[in-house]
Structure formats: C-alpha cells, structure tokens
Motif scaffolding. Sequence first.
Motif, PDB file in Angstrom:
ATOM      1  N   ASP A   1      13.251  20.656  85.236  1.00 15.28           N
ATOM      2  CA  ASP A   1      12.522  20.620  83.971  1.00 15.28           C
ATOM      3  C   ASP A   1      12.030  22.014  83.603  1.00 15.28           C
ATOM      4  O   ASP A   1      11.739  22.843  84.461  1.00 15.28           O
ATOM      5  CB  ASP A   1      11.304  19.686  84.088  1.00 15.28           C
ATOM      6  N   ALA A   2      11.933  22.265  82.306  1.00 19.23           N
ATOM      7  CA  ALA A   2      11.336  23.511  81.838  1.00 19.23           C
ATOM      8  C   ALA A   2       9.846  23.499  82.174  1.00 19.23           C
ATOM      9  O   ALA A   2       9.241  22.442  82.361  1.00 19.23           O
ATOM     10  CB  ALA A   2      11.546  23.651  80.342  1.00 19.23           C
ATOM     11  N   LEU A   3       9.263  24.687  82.252  1.00 14.77           N
ATOM     12  CA  LEU A   3       7.808  24.774  82.415  1.00 14.77           C
ATOM     13  C   LEU A   3       7.132  24.159  81.197  1.00 14.77           C
ATOM     14  O   LEU A   3       6.213  23.346  81.315  1.00 14.77           O
ATOM     15  CB  LEU A   3       7.399  26.242  82.572  1.00 14.77           C
ATOM     16  N   LEU A   4       7.602  24.558  80.011  1.00 13.64           N
ATOM     17  CA  LEU A   4       7.031  24.074  78.758  1.00 13.64           C
ATOM     18  C   LEU A   4       8.151  23.854  77.758  1.00 13.64           C
ATOM     19  O   LEU A   4       9.009  24.724  77.583  1.00 13.64           O
ATOM     20  CB  LEU A   4       6.038  25.103  78.194  1.00 13.64           C
ATOM     21  N   SER A   5       8.174  22.705  77.125  1.00 11.31           N
ATOM     22  CA  SER A   5       9.156  22.464  76.064  1.00 11.31           C
ATOM     23  C   SER A   5       8.448  21.786  74.888  1.00 11.31           C
ATOM     24  O   SER A   5       7.606  20.904  75.078  1.00 11.31           O
ATOM     25  CB  SER A   5      10.315  21.607  76.568  1.00 11.31           C
ATOM     26  N   ILE A   6       8.797  22.234  73.686  1.00 13.37           N
ATOM     27  CA  ILE A   6       8.195  21.700  72.460  1.00 13.37           C
ATOM     28  C   ILE A   6       9.307  21.415  71.461  1.00 13.37           C
ATOM     29  O   ILE A   6      10.183  22.261  71.238  1.00 13.37           O
ATOM     30  CB  ILE A   6       7.194  22.701  71.838  1.00 13.37           C
ATOM     31  N   ARG A   7       9.259  20.240  70.858  1.00 14.45           N
ATOM     32  CA  ARG A   7      10.212  19.885  69.796  1.00 14.45           C
ATOM     33  C   ARG A   7       9.486  19.808  68.460  1.00 14.45           C
ATOM     34  O   ARG A   7       8.385  19.291  68.379  1.00 14.45           O
ATOM     35  CB  ARG A   7      10.883  18.534  70.072  1.00 14.45           C
ATOM     36  N   LYS A   8      10.122  20.370  67.451  1.00 20.49           N
ATOM     37  CA  LYS A   8       9.644  20.293  66.062  1.00 20.49           C
ATOM     38  C   LYS A   8       8.192  20.763  65.932  1.00 20.49           C
ATOM     39  O   LYS A   8       7.299  20.006  65.554  1.00 20.49           O
ATOM     40  CB  LYS A   8       9.807  18.873  65.518  1.00 20.49           C
TER      41      LYS A   8
ATOM     42  N   VAL B   1       6.926  38.077  87.180  1.00 18.35           N
ATOM     43  CA  VAL B   1       8.048  37.135  87.211  1.00 18.35           C
ATOM     44  C   VAL B   1       8.494  36.909  88.650  1.00 18.35           C
ATOM     45  O   VAL B   1       8.818  35.788  89.042  1.00 18.35           O
ATOM     46  CB  VAL B   1       9.213  37.661  86.347  1.00 18.35           C
ATOM     47  N   GLY B   2       8.476  37.990  89.447  1.00 18.06           N
ATOM     48  CA  GLY B   2       8.855  37.872  90.855  1.00 18.06           C
ATOM     49  C   GLY B   2       7.941  36.954  91.648  1.00 18.06           C
ATOM     50  O   GLY B   2       8.337  36.398  92.676  1.00 18.06           O
ATOM     51  N   GLU B   3       6.707  36.788  91.167  1.00 13.49           N
ATOM     52  CA  GLU B   3       5.757  35.871  91.815  1.00 13.49           C
ATOM     53  C   GLU B   3       5.942  34.434  91.345  1.00 13.49           C
ATOM     54  O   GLU B   3       5.193  33.546  91.734  1.00 13.49           O
ATOM     55  CB  GLU B   3       4.326  36.317  91.513  1.00 13.49           C
ATOM     56  N   GLY B   4       6.927  34.205  90.451  1.00  7.51           N
ATOM     57  CA  GLY B   4       7.196  32.852  89.977  1.00  7.51           C
ATOM     58  C   GLY B   4       6.504  32.498  88.684  1.00  7.51           C
ATOM     59  O   GLY B   4       6.485  31.333  88.278  1.00  7.51           O
ATOM     60  N   ARG B   5       5.925  33.501  88.004  1.00  4.74           N
ATOM     61  CA  ARG B   5       5.229  33.237  86.746  1.00  4.74           C
ATOM     62  C   ARG B   5       6.170  33.466  85.568  1.00  4.74           C
ATOM     63  O   ARG B   5       7.079  34.286  85.631  1.00  4.74           O
ATOM     64  CB  ARG B   5       4.007  34.146  86.614  1.00  4.74           C
ATOM     65  N   SER B   6       5.942  32.736  84.506  1.00  5.89           N
ATOM     66  CA  SER B   6       6.652  32.980  83.251  1.00  5.89           C
ATOM     67  C   SER B   6       5.770  33.853  82.366  1.00  5.89           C
ATOM     68  O   SER B   6       4.550  33.781  82.436  1.00  5.89           O
ATOM     69  CB  SER B   6       6.966  31.656  82.539  1.00  5.89           C
ATOM     70  N   VAL B   7       6.417  34.691  81.564  1.00  5.76           N
ATOM     71  CA  VAL B   7       5.692  35.628  80.716  1.00  5.76           C
ATOM     72  C   VAL B   7       6.316  35.619  79.326  1.00  5.76           C
ATOM     73  O   VAL B   7       7.540  35.695  79.197  1.00  5.76           O
ATOM     74  CB  VAL B   7       5.745  37.069  81.282  1.00  5.76           C
ATOM     75  N   ILE B   8       5.484  35.503  78.288  1.00  7.77           N
ATOM     76  CA  ILE B   8       5.947  35.688  76.913  1.00  7.77           C
ATOM     77  C   ILE B   8       5.189  36.866  76.335  1.00  7.77           C
ATOM     78  O   ILE B   8       3.959  36.895  76.339  1.00  7.77           O
ATOM     79  CB  ILE B   8       5.697  34.445  76.036  1.00  7.77           C
ATOM     80  N   MET B   9       5.944  37.871  75.852  1.00  6.86           N
ATOM     81  CA  MET B   9       5.334  39.083  75.298  1.00  6.86           C
ATOM     82  C   MET B   9       5.689  39.188  73.823  1.00  6.86           C
ATOM     83  O   MET B   9       6.872  39.314  73.479  1.00  6.86           O
ATOM     84  CB  MET B   9       5.853  40.316  76.041  1.00  6.86           C
ATOM     85  N   ALA B  10       4.705  39.113  72.955  1.00  6.67           N
ATOM     86  CA  ALA B  10       4.933  39.380  71.537  1.00  6.67           C
ATOM     87  C   ALA B  10       4.878  40.886  71.370  1.00  6.67           C
ATOM     88  O   ALA B  10       3.853  41.507  71.679  1.00  6.67           O
ATOM     89  CB  ALA B  10       3.864  38.711  70.686  1.00  6.67           C
ATOM     90  N   CYS B  11       5.977  41.496  70.936  1.00  2.00           N
ATOM     91  CA  CYS B  11       5.991  42.955  70.910  1.00  2.00           C
ATOM     92  C   CYS B  11       7.123  43.501  70.052  1.00  2.00           C
ATOM     93  O   CYS B  11       8.018  42.762  69.623  1.00  2.00           O
ATOM     94  CB  CYS B  11       6.127  43.512  72.329  1.00  2.00           C
ATOM     95  N   HIS B  12       7.039  44.833  69.827  1.00  2.00           N
ATOM     96  CA  HIS B  12       8.111  45.587  69.184  1.00  2.00           C
ATOM     97  C   HIS B  12       8.639  46.666  70.120  1.00  2.00           C
ATOM     98  O   HIS B  12       9.478  47.457  69.739  1.00  2.00           O
ATOM     99  CB  HIS B  12       7.594  46.276  67.912  1.00  2.00           C
ATOM    100  N   ASP B  13       8.133  46.694  71.354  1.00  6.32           N
ATOM    101  CA  ASP B  13       8.429  47.774  72.300  1.00  6.32           C
ATOM    102  C   ASP B  13       9.858  47.650  72.818  1.00  6.32           C
ATOM    103  O   ASP B  13      10.198  46.693  73.520  1.00  6.32           O
ATOM    104  CB  ASP B  13       7.428  47.714  73.463  1.00  6.32           C
TER     105      ASP B  13
ATOM    106  N   ILE C   1      10.535  27.014  77.598  1.00  5.81           N
ATOM    107  CA  ILE C   1      10.145  28.124  78.464  1.00  5.81           C
ATOM    108  C   ILE C   1      10.439  27.739  79.905  1.00  5.81           C
ATOM    109  O   ILE C   1       9.911  26.750  80.420  1.00  5.81           O
ATOM    110  CB  ILE C   1       8.642  28.451  78.296  1.00  5.81           C
ATOM    111  N   ALA C   2      11.296  28.518  80.547  1.00  3.08           N
ATOM    112  CA  ALA C   2      11.691  28.231  81.925  1.00  3.08           C
ATOM    113  C   ALA C   2      10.667  28.788  82.911  1.00  3.08           C
ATOM    114  O   ALA C   2       9.867  29.670  82.583  1.00  3.08           O
ATOM    115  CB  ALA C   2      13.067  28.833  82.205  1.00  3.08           C
ATOM    116  N   VAL C   3      10.717  28.269  84.133  1.00  2.00           N
ATOM    117  CA  VAL C   3       9.860  28.766  85.206  1.00  2.00           C
ATOM    118  C   VAL C   3      10.353  30.148  85.635  1.00  2.00           C
ATOM    119  O   VAL C   3      11.560  30.390  85.725  1.00  2.00           O
ATOM    120  CB  VAL C   3       9.883  27.794  86.401  1.00  2.00           C
ATOM    121  N   ALA C   4       9.412  31.065  85.896  1.00  2.67           N
ATOM    122  CA  ALA C   4       9.738  32.404  86.407  1.00  2.67           C
ATOM    123  C   ALA C   4      10.740  33.132  85.510  1.00  2.67           C
ATOM    124  O   ALA C   4      11.736  33.674  85.979  1.00  2.67           O
ATOM    125  CB  ALA C   4      10.254  32.327  87.843  1.00  2.67           C
TER     126      ALA C   4
END
Length: 223
Positions: free
Chosen positions: A2-9, A183-195, A27-30
């Motif tokens: 299963d995904a860590l987090l999934s949202i429909r619509k 991520v190597g510790e098993g965490r998922s990360v979402i970065m809002a950015c332009h970098d 959003i997948a795990v790690a």
Amino acid sequence: MDALLSIRKLQKKFDQRQLLNIENLSIAVAQAYVLTGSNGSGKSTLMRILAGLESADTAEVKFLGEAVSLSPYPRVMRDAIVYVHQHPVMFSTSVADNIAYGLTVRGVPKNIIAEKVEEAIAWAGIAHLRKSIPTYLSGGEKQRVALARARVLEPKLLLLDEPTANLDGAAREQVIALIPTLVGEGRSVIMACHDRDLIALPGVQRLKLRDGTLEVKEINLPH
C-alpha cells in the motif's frame, strides 16, 4: 504494498475559483518528491491540505492502507506528518530547546528527549550553533534547526515548503545534503520548490501542478 498516503478526487475552491482538481495523488513509502508549478498554482495550498492546515473535498483518502477522512484531520496523520515552513519560527530559548519542542509537547521523558536532540544536532551538523540565540541564526541555519526539529518526531512524511529558498550556495548545499538521508531512514519527503538541484536529486519524483491538475513525471535515475 500500500502507498503511505493516497487521495482520490481532491478538490479545493476559493470562492468560485477551482484551485485544485487532482484525480489521484499517491505517496510511496521512503520516496522523495518535488512539487513544482508556477506561482499561484496551488503548491503551498496542497501542502497545507496534506498537513491538515486547510480543508479540501476528497472522494477517498487512505493512510497506511486505512481509510481516513481529512476533516477532521485524523490523529494518525497528525502524528506521522510534519510540515516545515519556508520561514521556520524559532523560539528565543536555545537551539536544543527548539529541536526538543515537539517531543516536549508529546510528553516524552526528558532523558529520551536529550538523547534524540543530541542525535539530531549531530545529524544536521549544527553542534557549533548549540549556544546561539535561535532568532539570530541565518536562513540556512534556521532551516537545518527546523529539519532537525521535524526529524526528532520520527515522521513518516515530511512536507518541506521551499526548503532552500533565499539560501546562499553553501547553506543550500548543506540543506540539500540532508534530504537523501531522510529518505534513507525510510521517510517520505515532499518538497514544494523551484530549486533545480533539488529537482535533479537522484531518486526524486516530480509532481507538477498545472491548471489545478497534477502531472507525475518519471523518477530521476542516478547518473
């Protein structure tokens, strides 16, 4: 798996304007993601929705395989998701106290807090800042303290809003270098950015917001 987090619509309106109309978000795990899009495309709004700071309409939400609702924001997500603002608020106490704040609020025993804070200080490379007044730290130093403060809570998902914005070269590199370790510790990360350097990190998947919809790009392969 299963995904860590999934949202429909997922839909979000401001007055009569449809800001977000996302068919699927998974959003997948790690896994690390960069969320891109032009200014006003809804990046920060989406991050705030995922953090429980804004409401949205959804057809289905699953977290760790279990069906949940975003309103009211579920405790299981509040405990597992940490949002780091572009301009982190620093308390004028000490660097260690800032990092310990979330653990203290959760009632973690002081001896365990001390251990976790020391480990986080070492991880973020900020031991030399231990006696500095947090409100006088540079932007890059504040960002590393904020990442350490988030990491000690052992989140499953970190939401980073423009983590390298307005940082100089060395500070940017120091912050960017911490992302793969999360991520190597098993965490998922979402970065809002332009970098561009964050967007180009190996293993990162790009999510692009355009006209309220979400385009999923290929994962960056290591060179």
